[in-house]
Structures are given as C-alpha cells and as structure tokens.
Design a protein around this motif. Structure first.
Motif, short mmCIF file in Angstrom:
data_model
loop_
_atom_site.label_atom_id
_atom_site.label_comp_id
_atom_site.label_asym_id
_atom_site.label_seq_id
_atom_site.Cartn_x
_atom_site.Cartn_y
_atom_site.Cartn_z
N ASN A 227 19.00 3.92 -6.08
CA ASN A 227 20.17 4.79 -5.91
C ASN A 227 20.36 5.70 -7.12
O ASN A 227 20.64 6.90 -6.98
CB ASN A 227 21.43 3.96 -5.68
N GLU A 228 20.20 5.13 -8.32
CA GLU A 228 20.34 5.92 -9.55
C GLU A 228 19.30 7.03 -9.60
O GLU A 228 19.62 8.17 -9.97
CB GLU A 228 20.19 5.01 -10.77
N LEU A 229 18.06 6.71 -9.22
CA LEU A 229 16.99 7.69 -9.26
C LEU A 229 17.20 8.80 -8.22
O LEU A 229 16.95 9.98 -8.49
CB LEU A 229 15.63 7.01 -9.02
N ILE A 230 17.69 8.41 -7.04
CA ILE A 230 17.97 9.41 -6.01
C ILE A 230 19.07 10.36 -6.45
O ILE A 230 18.95 11.58 -6.32
CB ILE A 230 18.35 8.73 -4.67
N VAL A 231 20.15 9.80 -6.98
CA VAL A 231 21.26 10.63 -7.45
C VAL A 231 20.78 11.57 -8.55
O VAL A 231 21.14 12.76 -8.57
CB VAL A 231 22.43 9.75 -7.95
N ILE B 11 24.82 7.40 0.46
CA ILE B 11 24.54 8.69 -0.20
C ILE B 11 24.61 9.82 0.82
O ILE B 11 25.20 10.89 0.55
CB ILE B 11 23.16 8.66 -0.88
N ALA B 12 24.04 9.60 1.99
CA ALA B 12 24.06 10.63 3.04
C ALA B 12 25.49 10.97 3.45
O ALA B 12 25.83 12.15 3.63
CB ALA B 12 23.27 10.15 4.26
N GLU B 13 26.33 9.95 3.58
CA GLU B 13 27.72 10.20 3.95
C GLU B 13 28.44 11.03 2.89
O GLU B 13 29.23 11.93 3.21
CB GLU B 13 28.44 8.88 4.17
N LEU B 14 28.16 10.74 1.63
CA LEU B 14 28.77 11.52 0.55
C LEU B 14 28.29 12.97 0.59
O LEU B 14 29.10 13.90 0.38
CB LEU B 14 28.42 10.89 -0.81
N LEU B 15 27.02 13.19 0.88
CA LEU B 15 26.50 14.56 0.98
C LEU B 15 27.19 15.33 2.11
O LEU B 15 27.45 16.54 1.97
CB LEU B 15 24.99 14.52 1.21
N ASP C 124 0.82 -1.22 0.00
CA ASP C 124 0.00 0.00 0.00
C ASP C 124 0.85 1.26 0.00
O ASP C 124 0.53 2.25 0.68
CB ASP C 124 -0.94 0.01 1.21
N GLY C 125 1.96 1.23 -0.75
CA GLY C 125 2.84 2.38 -0.85
C GLY C 125 3.75 2.59 0.35
O GLY C 125 4.52 3.56 0.39
N GLN C 126 3.70 1.71 1.32
CA GLN C 126 4.48 1.83 2.56
C GLN C 126 5.64 0.84 2.54
O GLN C 126 5.45 -0.35 2.28
CB GLN C 126 3.59 1.54 3.77
N ASP C 127 6.86 1.34 2.80
CA ASP C 127 8.00 0.46 2.97
C ASP C 127 7.77 -0.45 4.17
O ASP C 127 7.47 0.02 5.27
CB ASP C 127 9.28 1.26 3.21
N TYR D 22 16.63 15.31 2.14
CA TYR D 22 16.72 14.69 0.82
C TYR D 22 16.28 13.23 0.73
O TYR D 22 15.78 12.81 -0.32
CB TYR D 22 18.17 14.77 0.32
N LEU D 23 16.52 12.42 1.76
CA LEU D 23 16.47 10.97 1.58
C LEU D 23 15.32 10.24 2.24
O LEU D 23 15.00 9.11 1.85
CB LEU D 23 17.80 10.36 2.06
N ALA D 24 14.70 10.84 3.25
CA ALA D 24 13.60 10.17 3.95
C ALA D 24 12.31 10.29 3.15
O ALA D 24 12.18 11.11 2.23
CB ALA D 24 13.42 10.76 5.34
N SER D 25 11.34 9.45 3.49
CA SER D 25 10.04 9.50 2.83
C SER D 25 9.45 10.91 2.89
O SER D 25 9.38 11.53 3.94
CB SER D 25 9.09 8.51 3.50
N GLY D 26 9.04 11.41 1.72
CA GLY D 26 8.45 12.74 1.65
C GLY D 26 9.44 13.86 1.44
O GLY D 26 9.03 15.01 1.25
N SER D 27 10.73 13.56 1.46
CA SER D 27 11.75 14.61 1.29
C SER D 27 12.06 14.81 -0.19
O SER D 27 11.55 14.12 -1.06
CB SER D 27 13.02 14.25 2.07
#
Length: 288
Positions: free
Chosen positions: A103-107, A144-148, A70-73, A164-169
C-alpha cells in the motif's frame, strides 16, 4: 444437503459488508453454509460464527492467502485452520505487513504520477468500512480505488484498477511474498485444508498444474464468478485427474457503485457434502 458458497469477503479485508451481513445474505439466498475467506486474516470469523448460530447457517472458517510464484500472484484458500493458534496468527500478521508495504509503495507511485493521496486517507476509508477498527484486518487496493473515486481521479472502480492498480498498470507493485508451497504448508500446520483459488484468473495453466502436481494443495476452486463453462469443465477434469477436492464460490466482495464484485452470494456454489472433505479430522479418522 443444500448448497454452499465457499468464497466471500467482508469488512475484515476488502469487502463492503460485515461478517454478519454475509451470513444474513447466505440465509436469504437459501444456502446451507457460507465460508468467510478474507485476505490474509481471519478477523471476521468469530462474528460470522455467532451470526450463523443465530440464523441456523453453517459458517466455514476460512482465509485467502496472498502468494507469488514465478512473478504471478497466486491465491490459496484455507479452510478450518485454527484461527486461535499463535503461530498461525503470527504468520497472518506477517502477510498483512507485506500488504501494508505494498500500500505504501502504491501510494508513493500515485503521488509520483501527480495524484493528491496519502496513506492516512486510505486507512481512513478502510476504517469507515470496518466500523472504526483495523487491528487484525486487511487494507487493500479496493480501499485505494475508492479513495481515487472520491478525489475525482477516476470515475469507477474498474477505471481505478485499469489505470493504476491492476497488474501492468501505472502504480502496480508486487513486493516479495511467500511461495504457494509455503502457504500450503502453513495451512496444513494450522490444521486446515488448502485449495487453489480461481485458477482461471492466472492465465497460466502450466503453472497451475505444476502447483497442483508438486505443491501438496488439496483442492481446486472449479466454480468461480469469473470462470466460464469451458474453464469450469477444464478445471473439473484437472481435479479428477489429480484426485482434488472440488470447491466453488462467488468471491463476493460486496457492492460498490451499484455493482456487485465479483458475484452475489450464492451465485456460485457446490453441494454441502464437500464440507465433510474440508473439515479437520481427529486421530481416529472421524470428523471433529
């Protein structure tokens, strides 16, 4: 029989400590056993088992599967699945490929937002933690967070996730994944036992109960570093209602910037007697 921590991560996924290091920390914490439950991989199990034998600590082979309902991790823990089974390994590889796509989509989203970041740099961070090898291992958002942080885009891991990385960000993406029911079936077919991980993090107890009622999950992680006393009491009652195995663990991911995520090894435990319910059984009903 002692205490066990049934939820820890290593450099095989997004933890900062090697599998051997987690076992050493379990020994130092006076535990009888520790589970290695990396995201969508069991690549750290062999090393941990060897160290456990050396130190006299029981190591529980485990994994934490990433699913969506239902869209929830939703995360499903699996214990004692046969990590040498070819079909099981193929399925884990498929789950990691979804992570790679994410990861590709986030980057790509981060680049759209004006940040100077590449996927190759993210993989390089993961390589540092994994000792130079990523085959069979998981690259995830903490890398990714560590690189940021290194690039000065954020100051802390928390800020990286919040912005940037959490749900809704701003850069969050959630590509299609397997349903928890499918993951539960996979674990069973690999000879393992399935446990619904940290239900308090989903913010949807109606969905949690539906997954328990209809999905065939065999247990629930009542005790977790992010569960308070009220949540523990609520999920313990749910476990009793449905006759579920009760587990618990720290969800240890190691230490970053002097902060332990989510909790130190041994900070959330259950009695070692639960291992008898998690171990696979032979045809005559006895533990193997």
């Amino acid at each position: 029989m002692g205490k066990v921590d049934l939820h820890t991560h290593t450099t095989a996924s997004d933890g900062t400590g090697s599998p051997s290091r987690n076992v050493q920390l379990a020994k130092a914490a006076g535990l009888a056993a520790i589970a290695i439950t990396d995201h969508d991989t069991m690549a750290g199990v062999e090393e941990a088992l060897a160290e456990g034998e050396r130190l006299g600590i029981t190591v529980v082979p485990g994994v934490e599967l990433s699913t969506v309902a239902d869209g929830q991790d939703i995360h499903v823990l699996g214990y004692y699945a046969n990590w040498r089974d070819d079909l099981w390994q193929q399925r884990l590889t498929g789950l990691r490929s979804v992570r790679d796509n994410r990861n590709e989509l986030i980057v790509a989203k981060l680049v759209e937002l004006g940040l100077d970041i590449t996927l190759e740099e993210v993989i390089a961070v993961a390589l540092e933690h994994s000792g130079g090898a990523v085959s069979g291992k998981t690259v995830g958002r903490p890398h990714i967070a560590e690189l940021l942080i290194r690039k000065g885009a954020v100051s802390t891991m928390q800020e990286a996730f919040d912005r940037y990385l959490a749900s809704g960000s701003a850069a969050y993406v959630n590509p299609p994944r397997v349903h928890p029911y499918e993951a539960i079936t996979w674990i069973k077919e690999a000879g393992g036992v399935s446990i619904l991980a940290h239900p308090g993090l989903y913010g949807n107890d109606e969905l949690v109960e539906e997954l328990i009622r209809s999905g065939g999950v065999q247990g629930i992680e009542v005790y977790h570093s992010d569960h308070g006393p009220q949540e523990e009491a609520k999920y313990l009652q749910l476990a009793e209602q449905y006759g579920l195995i009760v587990t618990g663990g720290s969800d240890y991911h190691g230490e970053r910037e002097g902060k332990v995520f989510h909790g130190a090894i041994g900070s959330r435990t259950v009695d070692a007697g639960v291992l008898g319910k998690l171990k696979p059984r032979s045809n005559d009903g006895s533990s193997e």
